[in-house]
Write a protein that holds these residues in place. Structure first.
Motif, PDB file in Angstrom:
ATOM      1  N   GLN A 229      -2.522  30.428  35.337  1.00 60.40           N
ATOM      2  CA  GLN A 229      -2.840  31.790  34.935  1.00 60.40           C
ATOM      3  C   GLN A 229      -4.081  31.766  34.045  1.00 60.40           C
ATOM      4  OE1 GLN A 229      -1.000  34.596  35.810  1.00 60.40           O
ATOM      5  NE2 GLN A 229       0.358  33.329  37.054  1.00 60.40           N
ATOM      6  N   TYR A 231      -6.433  34.107  31.720  1.00 63.33           N
ATOM      7  CA  TYR A 231      -6.496  35.388  31.016  1.00 63.33           C
ATOM      8  C   TYR A 231      -7.923  35.573  30.499  1.00 63.33           C
ATOM      9  CZ  TYR A 231      -1.397  35.397  31.143  1.00 63.33           C
ATOM     10  OH  TYR A 231      -0.094  35.396  31.558  1.00 63.33           O
ATOM     11  N   ASP A 255      -4.156  43.622  33.024  1.00 60.07           N
ATOM     12  CA  ASP A 255      -3.003  43.654  32.117  1.00 60.07           C
ATOM     13  C   ASP A 255      -3.523  44.028  30.735  1.00 60.07           C
ATOM     14  OD1 ASP A 255      -0.668  43.391  30.762  1.00 60.07           O
ATOM     15  OD2 ASP A 255      -0.473  41.228  31.017  1.00 60.07           O
ATOM     16  N   SER A 258      -6.905  42.676  29.392  1.00 58.30           N
ATOM     17  CA  SER A 258      -7.227  41.408  30.039  1.00 58.30           C
ATOM     18  C   SER A 258      -7.240  41.531  31.560  1.00 58.30           C
ATOM     19  CB  SER A 258      -6.218  40.326  29.646  1.00 58.30           C
ATOM     20  OG  SER A 258      -6.247  40.081  28.254  1.00 58.30           O
ATOM     21  N   VAL A 260      -6.129  39.200  34.536  1.00 65.86           N
ATOM     22  CA  VAL A 260      -5.280  38.033  34.746  1.00 65.86           C
ATOM     23  C   VAL A 260      -5.474  37.558  36.182  1.00 65.86           C
ATOM     24  CG1 VAL A 260      -2.957  37.084  34.655  1.00 65.86           C
ATOM     25  CG2 VAL A 260      -3.615  38.928  33.084  1.00 65.86           C
TER      26      VAL A 260
END
Length: 316
Positions: A229, A231, A255, A258, A260
């Motif tokens: 992941q 970010y 998100d 951010s 992602v």
């Protein structure tokens, strides 16, 4: 130099239940090797074949070049086993149990006494040497099983769930003991349900499922096959997901503040991702990468088709 363990096409069934289905892999001398798999994967059956408690149906299994059936004594003399179960004579002080164990393997009485003392000191329970097994705490019982495995001075130490049911501090203490033994040259085969344990201790791990080897690799290599992941914080609020056209990207979503990005090999992909976003006119002010854990990769590799289908339905 012969491998510490060599198994090729190993098979074992109990009636209609197949425990080992062509199990094949090697463990190098001096290696710290992990055997990971769900319950019922065949790990304990494999160990029982190595130490002569179970007869295989087919295939071969060798310890330092000795066949575990036709050269049983030569193979077994090189193995120290700390089992998951508490299978200990409960009527003698623990130092006597260790001396009897060493004597069974042909160690003279004076040497057996010395080895018993050394083993108890190694695992940190020498002050309990006159105590019966039943009077030890759960953690001390685990330490004693390790001492019993060490009293024969084995070349191969097999640990079947050695820290099951113990507290975090004791687990880390046992890790330290095991790491020192491996550094001194003892080959170690570890089965564990604690993925953190395998990540910290093992040079390589074999993931086993339904009696077969799914994969053999280092923990780092296995983690690299999972999805990371990324970010990314940008210099502007995103109303939509930017166009990202890179091999390895599985998903991108917004998100909060951010972006992602889910990708295989996130660390490797990060420079290309930053250039792609810059080309699209975005400025990245911060980047955090959460690498896939060995536990996540393990779950993916051992998940059944039905479980995968159910998980997909949940995420839809």
């Amino acid at each position: 130099m012969e491998p510490a363990i060599r198994t090729d096409g190993l098979r074992k069934s109990y009636g209609d239940v197949v425990a080992l289905d062509g199990l094949t892999f090697e463990v190098d001398e001096g290696e710290f090797f992990g055997l990971l798999g769900p319950n019922g994967a065949g790990k304990t059956t494999f160990i029982n074949v190595l130490v002569g408690l179970v007869r295989k149906d087919g295939g071969t299994a060798e310890v330092f070049g000795f066949d575990v059936e036709t050269e049983y004594q030569e193979a077994r003399d090189r193995i120290g086993l700390a089992p998951q179960e508490f299978n200990v004579d409960r009527f003698f002080p623990i130092h006597e149990v260790l001396e009897h164990k060493a004597g069974y393997h042909g160690v003279p009485s004076d040497e057996a006494e010395r080895r018993a003392e050394e083993a108890l000191k190694t695992v940190g329970i020498y002050d309990k040497r006159d105590t019966r097994f039943d009077w030890l705490s759960g953690g001390m019982k685990r330490r004693f099983l390790l001492a019993r495995a060490l009293v024969t001075d084995p070349d191969l130490l097999i640990l079947d769930e050695p820290t099951a049911g113990v507290d975090v501090q004791l687990r880390r203490d046992l890790w330290g003991v095991i790491e020192r033994l491996n550094a001194e040259g003892t080959t170690i085969l570890l089965t564990t349900h604690y993925i953190e344990e395998a990540e910290r201790l093992c040079d390589r791990v074999a993931i086993v499922d339904s009696g077969r080897v799914v994969e053999v690799a280092t923990p780092d290599d296995l983690r690299s096959r999972g999805t990371d992941q990324l970010y990314l914080t940008l210099d502007e609020t995103l109303d939509a997901v930017p166009d990202i056209d890179l091999d390895g990207v599985v998903e991108a979503r917004v998100d909060g503040d951010s972006l992602v990005v889910t990708a295989q090999g996130g660390s490797r992909l990060a420079p290309s991702l930053l250039r792609e976003l810059e080309y699209e006119g975005y400025e990245v002010t911060n980047l955090d990468i959460r690498r896939a854990s060995l536990e996540e990769v393990f779950v993916d590799m051992t998940r059944t088709d039905d479980e995968a289908e159910q998980l997909g339905a949940i995420h839809q």
